[in-house]
Motif scaffolding. Structure first.
Motif, mmCIF file in Angstrom:
data_model
loop_
_atom_site.group_PDB
_atom_site.id
_atom_site.type_symbol
_atom_site.label_atom_id
_atom_site.label_comp_id
_atom_site.label_asym_id
_atom_site.label_seq_id
_atom_site.Cartn_x
_atom_site.Cartn_y
_atom_site.Cartn_z
ATOM 1 N N THR A 67 0.829 -1.206 0.000
ATOM 2 C CA THR A 67 0.000 0.000 0.000
ATOM 3 C C THR A 67 0.859 1.249 0.000
ATOM 4 O OG1 THR A 67 -1.754 -1.157 1.212
ATOM 5 C CG2 THR A 67 -1.816 1.250 1.225
ATOM 6 N N LEU A 68 1.898 1.248 0.835
ATOM 7 C CA LEU A 68 2.792 2.404 0.924
ATOM 8 C C LEU A 68 3.498 2.664 -0.399
ATOM 9 C CD1 LEU A 68 4.170 4.582 2.651
ATOM 10 C CD2 LEU A 68 5.891 2.869 3.283
ATOM 11 N N LEU A 69 3.969 1.601 -1.048
ATOM 12 C CA LEU A 69 4.687 1.746 -2.307
ATOM 13 C C LEU A 69 3.779 2.341 -3.383
ATOM 14 C CD1 LEU A 69 7.248 1.275 -3.970
ATOM 15 C CD2 LEU A 69 6.428 -1.048 -4.446
ATOM 16 N N PHE A 70 2.583 1.784 -3.533
ATOM 17 C CA PHE A 70 1.674 2.300 -4.560
ATOM 18 C C PHE A 70 1.226 3.718 -4.232
ATOM 19 C CE2 PHE A 70 -2.443 3.051 -6.502
ATOM 20 C CZ PHE A 70 -2.182 2.697 -7.827
ATOM 21 N N SER A 71 0.931 3.970 -2.957
ATOM 22 C CA SER A 71 0.485 5.305 -2.560
ATOM 23 C C SER A 71 1.577 6.344 -2.787
ATOM 24 C CB SER A 71 0.065 5.301 -1.087
ATOM 25 O OG SER A 71 -1.059 4.480 -0.889
ATOM 26 N N SER A 72 2.827 5.966 -2.569
ATOM 27 C CA SER A 72 3.933 6.892 -2.767
ATOM 28 C C SER A 72 4.085 7.266 -4.237
ATOM 29 C CB SER A 72 5.243 6.280 -2.247
ATOM 30 O OG SER A 72 5.171 6.037 -0.861
ATOM 31 N N ILE A 73 4.022 6.259 -5.108
ATOM 32 C CA ILE A 73 4.166 6.521 -6.542
ATOM 33 C C ILE A 73 2.996 7.348 -7.062
ATOM 34 C CG2 ILE A 73 4.243 5.456 -8.828
ATOM 35 C CD1 ILE A 73 5.672 3.072 -7.517
ATOM 36 N N SER A 74 1.786 6.953 -6.706
ATOM 37 C CA SER A 74 0.614 7.691 -7.179
ATOM 38 C C SER A 74 0.555 9.080 -6.555
ATOM 39 C CB SER A 74 -0.670 6.912 -6.875
ATOM 40 O OG SER A 74 -0.783 6.636 -5.498
ATOM 41 N N GLY A 75 0.998 9.215 -5.299
ATOM 42 C CA GLY A 75 1.033 10.520 -4.654
ATOM 43 C C GLY A 75 2.001 11.466 -5.336
ATOM 44 N N LEU A 76 3.167 10.957 -5.726
ATOM 45 C CA LEU A 76 4.130 11.766 -6.475
ATOM 46 C C LEU A 76 3.552 12.173 -7.822
ATOM 47 C CD1 LEU A 76 7.368 9.699 -5.754
ATOM 48 C CD2 LEU A 76 6.953 12.051 -5.012
ATOM 49 N N TRP A 77 2.848 11.257 -8.459
ATOM 50 C CA TRP A 77 2.216 11.532 -9.757
ATOM 51 C C TRP A 77 1.204 12.681 -9.625
ATOM 52 C CZ3 TRP A 77 0.129 6.835 -13.059
ATOM 53 C CH2 TRP A 77 -0.148 7.269 -14.367
ATOM 54 N N ILE A 78 0.382 12.603 -8.560
ATOM 55 C CA ILE A 78 -0.613 13.654 -8.322
ATOM 56 C C ILE A 78 0.063 14.985 -8.035
ATOM 57 C CG2 ILE A 78 -2.399 14.454 -6.724
ATOM 58 C CD1 ILE A 78 -3.167 11.477 -6.332
#
Length: 254
Positions: A67-78
Motif C-alpha cells: 500500500t505504501l509503495l503504490f500510494s507513494s508513486i501515485s502521490g508523487l504523480w498527483i
C-alpha cells in the motif's frame, strides 16, 4: 493575516479548479484505496488499532508495504501533475495527468532530503528540550508536556514549510533549490506559524464527523474519511504550490 491568505489561496486553487483537480487526482486516489482493500490493509484504521495489531504480532506488514509503495508513486504523480497544472497551466488528460517520471524521481529525492533535515532538527530540539526539562524539574506536569511538544513542533513545522516550498521546483524542472526557498522565506515565521496552526486544526476538525456522527468502522465513516483525505491531500499540495508561486516566482495572493 498572511498565514490565512496563504491557506485560503491554496484552498481556492483546489475548489476553484475542481474539475482539473479531479482529473489529476481522482483515479489515482481511488486506486490507492482500491489497492489497500485488495491487499488487505485498512488505511482508515486509527493509530491505536494499528498499534494493537503490532503489539499482538498481527500487523499486516506485506499489505502495508504494498500500500505504501503504490500510494507513494501515485502521490508523487498527483503532486507533480498538480504543481505543473497550477504553475505551468499544463492541462491533464481526461482521467490522469501526464506521467513525468524524471520529475517524480527528482521530487522524491528532494522530499527525502527535506525529511532528513527536518528529522535531524527535530531530534536536536528534542534532546535540548529534554535536557532543559530535566534541569527545570516537574517533567510530568501537563503544562510542561504541552510546552515541550510546542517547543519541538513549532520550529519543525516552520522549517518544514520553508524547505518544502522548493518541492514544486523539482516538479517543474526549475533551478530554485532548498537554499533559494530558505532565503526567500526569511522573516516569514509568523505567517508560517499561522498557516501551520490553521492547517493542523482544520485537518482535525473535518475528520470529526467520522468519529462523532458515523459509527466507527462503518461504510459512512470510511466514505467520509476518504473524502476528507482527498481534501487534505490536494490542499496540502496546493499549499506548497502557493509558497513556491508567491515567494519564489513573486505571484500575488488573491
Amino acid at each position: 493575516m498572511k498565514g490565512w491568505q496563504l491557506f485560503t489561496h491554496s484552498a481556492r486553487q483546489v475548489f476553484g479548479n475542481l474539475g482539473a483537480a479531479l482529473r489529476i487526482s481522482a483515479v489515482l486516489y481511488l486506486a490507492q484505496i482500491a489497492v489497500a482493500i485488495i491487499v488487505g490493509f485498512n488505511v482508515f484504521a486509527g493509530q491505536a488499532a494499528l498499534q494493537a495489531q503490532i503489539d499482538v504480532g498481527g500487523f499486516p506488514w506485506g499489505a502495508f508495504v504494498a500500500t505504501l509503495l503504490f500510494s507513494s508513486i501515485s502521490g508523487l504523480w498527483i503532486a507533480v501533475g498538480w504543481h505543473r497544472y497550477v504553475l505551468l497551466v499544463e492541462q491533464p488528460g481526461a482521467a490522469l495527468p501526464e506521467f513525468h517520471g524524471d520529475r517524480m524521481f527528482a521530487y522524491f529525492g528532494r522530499s527525502l532530503l527535506i525529511a532528513l533535515i527536518v528529522g535531524l532538527v527535530g531530534v536536536a530540539l528534542g534532546v535540548c528540550v529534554g535536557l532543559v526539562t530535566a534541569l527545570v524539574g516537574q517533567p510530568g506536569t501537563v503544562l510542561v508536556g504541552i510546552l515541550t511538544v510546542a517547543a519541538i513542533m513549532v520550529p519543525v513545522l516552520i522549517i518544514s514549510f520553508r524547505l518544502s516550498g522548493s518541492l514544486p521546483s523539482a516538479a517543474l524542472g526549475a533551478e530554485a533549490g532548498i537554499a533559494d526557498t530558505w532565503r526567500m522565506t526569511a522573516g516569514q515565521t509568523g505567517a508560517f506559524l499561522t498557516l501551520a496552526v490553521i492547517a493542523v486544526v482544520l485537518s482535525v476538525v473535518i475528520d470529526l464527523p467520522a468519529k462523532m456522527i458515523f459509527a466507527p468502522a462503518s461504510i459512512a465513516s470510511g466514505v467520509w474519511l476518504a473524502i476528507t483525505g482527498w481534501v487534505k491531500l490536494m490542499v496540502g499540495i496546493s499549499i506548497l504550490t502557493t509558497l513556491y508561486g508567491h515567494y519564489i516566482e513573486g505571484r500575488e495572493l488573491t
